[in-house]
Design an enzyme around this catalytic site. Structure first.
Site, PDB file in Angstrom:
ATOM      1  CB  THR A   1      -0.906   0.182   1.168  1.00  0.00           C
ATOM      2  OG1 THR A   1      -1.753  -1.008   1.005  1.00  0.00           O
ATOM      3  CG2 THR A   1      -1.785   1.275   1.421  1.00  0.00           C
TER       4      THR A   1
ATOM      5  CB  SER B   1       2.563  -8.219   2.050  1.00  0.00           C
ATOM      6  OG  SER B   1       1.534  -7.982   2.441  1.00  0.00           O
TER       7      SER B   1
ATOM      8  CB  THR C   1       0.483  -3.504   6.289  1.00  0.00           C
ATOM      9  OG1 THR C   1      -0.975  -3.617   5.892  1.00  0.00           O
ATOM     10  CG2 THR C   1       0.808  -2.169   6.261  1.00  0.00           C
ATOM     11  CG  ASP C   2      -2.631  -7.354   3.706  1.00  0.00           C
ATOM     12  OD1 ASP C   2      -2.946  -6.267   4.588  1.00  0.00           O
ATOM     13  OD2 ASP C   2      -3.303  -7.401   2.774  1.00  0.00           O
TER      14      ASP C   2
END
Ligand SMILES: *[C@@H]1O[C@H](CO)[C@@H](O)[C@H](O)[C@H]1NC(C)=O
Ligand SMILES: *[C@@H]1O[C@H](CO)[C@@H](O)[C@H](O)[C@H]1NC(C)=O
Ligand SMILES: *[C@@H]1O[C@H](CO)[C@@H](O)[C@H](O)[C@H]1NC(C)=O
Ligand SMILES: *[C@@H]1O[C@H](CO)[C@@H](O)[C@H](O)[C@H]1NC(C)=O
Ligand SMILES: *[C@@H]1O[C@H](CO)[C@@H](O)[C@H](O)[C@H]1NC(C)=O
Ligand SMILES: *[C@@H]1O[C@H](CO)[C@@H](O)[C@H](O)[C@H]1NC(C)=O
Ligand SMILES: *[C@@H]1O[C@H](CO)[C@@H](O)[C@H](O)[C@H]1NC(C)=O
Length: 371
Positions: free
Chosen positions: A55, A101, A134-135
């Site tokens: 992101t 990710s 971030t995932d």
């Protein structure tokens, strides 16, 4: 989320000398180093950014769009968007991938480990920053915490809002990551995650909320520190997480396949067989409570273990907590404090360097504080 899955044209610029040759390891051998400013200011720390996508490298079609945006900003664009970075550091960047990710794979992780170790071994480099979705950020952070052997800061950073959003968080997160990577106070603290003004240990920090800015935390272990007015304040003196194992992956070209199976009421046995038949070299259960699976799943797991010796690790599906050590004769290994996704990384690493069940058991047991 839509994602570009292309690597930058790695071989396009044979003229741009790469500092390391990864071909021997079977990995992509050339990444173009992008030096951002000339001349450099020798009194500033030299920081290298490894950009992977996510992101933080994304744009939406409107400034209110915060899901469904597309990835694609390159490392140069990330830096250009925050010219203030050049007043606090000399920056070089590598574009390692540009993916969401969920698509980070063993090629990318191993490339990061090799390149970051090489970068930090240079006396002129103060620290590195990895930009990441971030995932699964916590998985790469834990992986690097287990494979990078340096006292210098390694900071993993991402964003919850795309670059185009009203109050995008990426630019300040990146600024703080660069500050942290260049800060002498950040040394000897292992790999760190920073987002939303918080500094956490890669070992315990986890993503808790799929959408909100304050998603990263480590409820039991707490934060290492926080930023106030762009100064990193640490709560404690530098320390290593208990039980950290550092793996030397110098000769690794791929990582062992490990699957995670999510336990629930009346968990059926068939997924266990299917995972093993599908080539899993290890299994992690996101178990109920402190690592439980149903009685029939347990029978299937033991049968699969008896037949194949594939190690099986029990973690917890609850957000936090620990799975206490199992008895010596139990075929299931307790994950200790590791959540399923970090247990998977540790199991992959152990299997990749050829560990047997006993060594794997020991590595997991090390995370439990010695009474
Ligand atoms: C990992 O992803 C990259 C980028 O999408 C791709 O080039 C590479 O082949 C993938 N590696 C594996 C082992 O799938
Ligand atoms: C180099 O950085 C130092 C420290 O921030 C600063 O005082 C100095 O003005 C900078 N020099 C130049 C030429 O920008
Ligand atoms: C940054 O790199 C330059 C060039 O290699 C070097 O002269 C300088 O000392 C480095 N800065 C720090 C703080 O190490
Ligand atoms: C960098 O620092 C100089 C000197 O303090 C200042 O004039 C300039 O505005 C700063 N640039 C940015 C982008 O913050
Ligand atoms: C890490 O570095 C230290 C000091 O340079 C060295 O003694 C140790 O063997 C290294 N460990 C690994 C796993 O590479
Ligand atoms: C990597 O391979 C080289 C050459 O075979 C060997 O000397 C070295 O010990 C290996 N290193 C590790 C960590 O396995
Ligand atoms: C697996 O092997 C153990 C030890 O030999 C035995 O006690 C157990 O019944 C076996 N379990 C299954 C399901 O085959």
């Amino acid at each position: 989320m839509k994602s570009f899955t292309h690597f930058l044209p790695l071989l396009a610029s044979l003229a741009a000398a790469s500092p390391i040759d990864l071909t021997k390891a079977g990995l992509h051998n050339l990444f173009t180093r992008q030096d951002i400013q000339t001349p450099i200011n020798a009194s500033l720390p030299n920081i290298t950014i490894f950009a992977t996508g996510g992101t933080i490298a994304s744009q939406g079609s409107t400034n209110t769009q915060t899901t469904g945006y597309s990835i694609g900003l390159g490392v140069q664009q990330l830096i250009t968007a925050v010219p203030e970075l050049l007043n606090i550091s000399n920056i070089a960047g590598y574009q390692i991938s540009n993916v969401g990710s969920g698509d980070i794979n063993s090629t990318i992780s191993l490339t990061l480990a090799h390149m970051i170790n090489a970068e930090l071994s240079k006396s002129s480099v103060s620290g590195v920053v990895v930009t990441h979705g971030t995932d699964t950020l916590e998985e790469t952070a834990f992986f690097l915490s287990s494979t990078v052997n340096s006292t210098k800061p390694v900071v993993i950073v991402g964003a919850m809002r795309p670059a185009t959003a009203l109050s995008a968080d990426g630019p300040l997160n990146l600024y703080q990551a660069i500050l942290l990577a260049g800060s002498p106070a950040a040394r000897n603290r292992g790999v760190m995650i920073t987002l939303n003004d918080r500094i956490g240990s890669a070992f315990y920090t986890t993503k808790n909320n799929a959408n909100t800015l304050d998603t990263f935390s480590s409820t039991e272990a707490g934060q290492l520190g926080s930023f106030v007015n762009q100064v990193p304040y640490f709560f404690y003196a530098p320390a290593e997480p208990v039980g950290r194992t550092v793996f030397d992956l110098a000769n690794a070209t791929s990582l062992a396949k490990v699957d995670i199976l999510f336990a629930h009421q009346d968990m059926a046995p068939d997924l266990i067989d299917s995972a093993v038949q599908g080539g899993a070299k290890g299994l992690v259960f996101a178990g109920v409570g402190a690592g439980g699976i149903s009685s029939k799943a347990n029978v299937a797991a033991q049968a699969a273990f008896n037949a194949t010796g594939v190690p099986m690790v029990a973690s917890h599906r609850s957000a936090d907590g620990l799975v206490p050590p199992t008895s010596d004769d139990d075929f299931i290994i307790s994950s200790g404090y590791y959540n399923p996704q970090k247990a998977r990384v540790l199991l992959q690493l152990g299997l990749t360097i050829g560990w047997g069940n006993e060594e794997i058991k020991e590595a997991f047991a090390k995370s439990l504080p010695v009474p």
